[in-house]
Scaffold this motif. Structure first.
Motif, PDB file in Angstrom:
ATOM      1  N   ARG A  98      49.712 107.503  47.661  1.00 17.27           N
ATOM      2  CA  ARG A  98      49.727 108.578  46.668  1.00 17.27           C
ATOM      3  C   ARG A  98      48.368 109.233  46.550  1.00 17.27           C
ATOM      4  O   ARG A  98      47.346 108.694  46.997  1.00 17.27           O
ATOM      5  CB  ARG A  98      50.173 108.042  45.305  1.00 17.27           C
ATOM      6  CG  ARG A  98      49.168 107.126  44.608  1.00 17.27           C
ATOM      7  CD  ARG A  98      49.675 106.768  43.223  1.00 17.27           C
ATOM      8  NE  ARG A  98      48.751 105.946  42.448  1.00 17.27           N
ATOM      9  CZ  ARG A  98      47.790 106.419  41.667  1.00 17.27           C
ATOM     10  NH1 ARG A  98      47.586 107.728  41.588  1.00 17.27           N
ATOM     11  NH2 ARG A  98      47.019 105.608  40.962  1.00 17.27           N
ATOM     12  N   SER A  99      48.368 110.408  45.920  1.00 15.51           N
ATOM     13  CA  SER A  99      47.123 111.092  45.578  1.00 15.51           C
ATOM     14  C   SER A  99      46.500 110.414  44.370  1.00 15.51           C
ATOM     15  O   SER A  99      47.210 109.975  43.459  1.00 15.51           O
ATOM     16  CB  SER A  99      47.393 112.567  45.244  1.00 15.51           C
ATOM     17  OG  SER A  99      48.039 113.221  46.303  1.00 15.51           O
ATOM     18  N   ASP A 100      45.182 110.340  44.358  1.00 14.98           N
ATOM     19  CA  ASP A 100      44.465 109.785  43.214  1.00 14.98           C
ATOM     20  C   ASP A 100      44.253 110.912  42.202  1.00 14.98           C
ATOM     21  O   ASP A 100      43.197 111.560  42.159  1.00 14.98           O
ATOM     22  CB  ASP A 100      43.125 109.192  43.670  1.00 14.98           C
ATOM     23  CG  ASP A 100      42.400 108.457  42.547  1.00 14.98           C
ATOM     24  OD1 ASP A 100      42.801 108.605  41.374  1.00 14.98           O
ATOM     25  OD2 ASP A 100      41.415 107.746  42.849  1.00 14.98           O
ATOM     26  N   HIS A 101      45.277 111.147  41.389  1.00 14.58           N
ATOM     27  CA  HIS A 101      45.238 112.280  40.467  1.00 14.58           C
ATOM     28  C   HIS A 101      44.220 112.081  39.354  1.00 14.58           C
ATOM     29  O   HIS A 101      43.696 113.058  38.811  1.00 14.58           O
ATOM     30  CB  HIS A 101      46.630 112.521  39.889  1.00 14.58           C
ATOM     31  CG  HIS A 101      47.645 112.936  40.902  1.00 14.58           C
ATOM     32  ND1 HIS A 101      47.539 114.117  41.604  1.00 14.58           N
ATOM     33  CD2 HIS A 101      48.771 112.318  41.357  1.00 14.58           C
ATOM     34  CE1 HIS A 101      48.577 114.221  42.441  1.00 14.58           C
ATOM     35  NE2 HIS A 101      49.329 113.147  42.313  1.00 14.58           N
ATOM     36  N   GLY A 102      43.933 110.832  38.998  1.00 10.73           N
ATOM     37  CA  GLY A 102      42.875 110.590  38.017  1.00 10.73           C
ATOM     38  C   GLY A 102      41.540 111.095  38.533  1.00 10.73           C
ATOM     39  O   GLY A 102      40.779 111.746  37.802  1.00 10.73           O
TER      40      GLY A 102
END
Length: 271
Positions: A98-102
């Motif tokens: 996943r993308s590290d949206h944080g």
């Protein structure tokens, strides 16, 4: 996946590119955010002889018993895509990419802090990405010692319903009243709408109010091209396919992978 229209097409392209290079056929199914359909499709693909399954869950968070039971109930290896494996039973071998949206949210706040903003509002639509973005925004604003700013969740869009516009107007009012002159907005279309409301009030962007969009799907087409955080969607797709291959080649000997890829910042005229 729940939807193949917004956000996910680049992910699909990334999967497709990696699959073609490896001589693998990809079959796409959509669930329309229906958990029952998700369970049905998992069982169908498992029974149909799929070698591996990449899954974007219908639920925003997958830390629920039903999801884990559905995955545990099939023999086919599963790789979660743009979802977290946090909360999965330790006995369940499931990979995630996943993308590290944080980190993406922190990137946006850092960018605005570098431009002198001492407070950054946050406007979110209720999506799977929103909790991670909210966490990153909170970490970054605390790290910079910023003034408390409005954090608002906008409802999902409904045809003919003006409630979202009312929320945007209220958010802008609250920001201005608190002396906040910048905001991070998820997703792009919400950021474009906020820009329109700001311009309708004769506010100059970015001189009077700066906006960073999150997703970078349509941000560059706004009347003032919006600076945006771009999750690495193509790379997420490629790495998900590679995680499937590793699982197929090594079976249970391969350690479970929980891969996070960092978004990038595309600076445009809105900041």
């Amino acid at each position: 996946m729940p939807d193949a229209a917004y956000y996910f097409p680049p992910v699909i392209r990334g999967v497709g590119e990696a699959a073609r290079a490896a001589g693998i056929r990809i079959v796409l199914g959509t669930t329309n955010y229906d958990p029952r359909e998700e369970i049905h499709q998992l069982a169908r693909l498992d029974a149909g002889g799929a070698d591996a399954i990449m899954l974007v869950t219908a639920r925003p968070g997958v830390d629920d018993v039903t999801t884990w039971q559905a995955i545990a109930g099939i023999r086919t290896p599963v790789v979660l895509v743009e979802r977290s494996a946090d909360g999965a039973p330790t006995t369940l071998r499931v990979d995630s990419v996943r993308s590290d949206h944080g980190f993406g949210a922190e990137l946006a706040v850092d960018h605005l802090a570098e431009r002198g903003h001492r407070g950054v509002g946050l406007l979110l639509r209720e999506t799977a990405t929103a909790p991670w973005v909210a966490d990153g925004h909170r970490r970054a604003t605390r790290r910079h010692g910023m003034t408390d700013a409005p954090v608002v969740f906008a409802p999902s869009l409904r045809w003919g319903d003006g409630s979202t516009s009312d929320v945007l107007r209220g958010f802008l009012d609250d920001c201005l009243a608190a002396g906040i002159r910048a905001a991070v907005v998820l997703p792009d279309d919400l950021a474009v709408s906020l820009l329109g409301i700001a311009e309708g009030r004769r506010l100059r962007v970015p001189e009077d109010f700066a906006i960073v969009a999150y997703d970078d799907e349509i941000a560059s087409f706004a009347t003032v091209p919006l600076t945006a955080i771009a999750p690495p969607k193509l790379a997420v797709g490629r790495r998900a396919l590679e995680a499937c291959l590793a699982r197929l080649e090594q079976g249970d000997l391969a350690p479970s992978q929980r891969i996070q890829l960092t978004p990038t910042l595309n600076v445009r005229e809105s900041t």
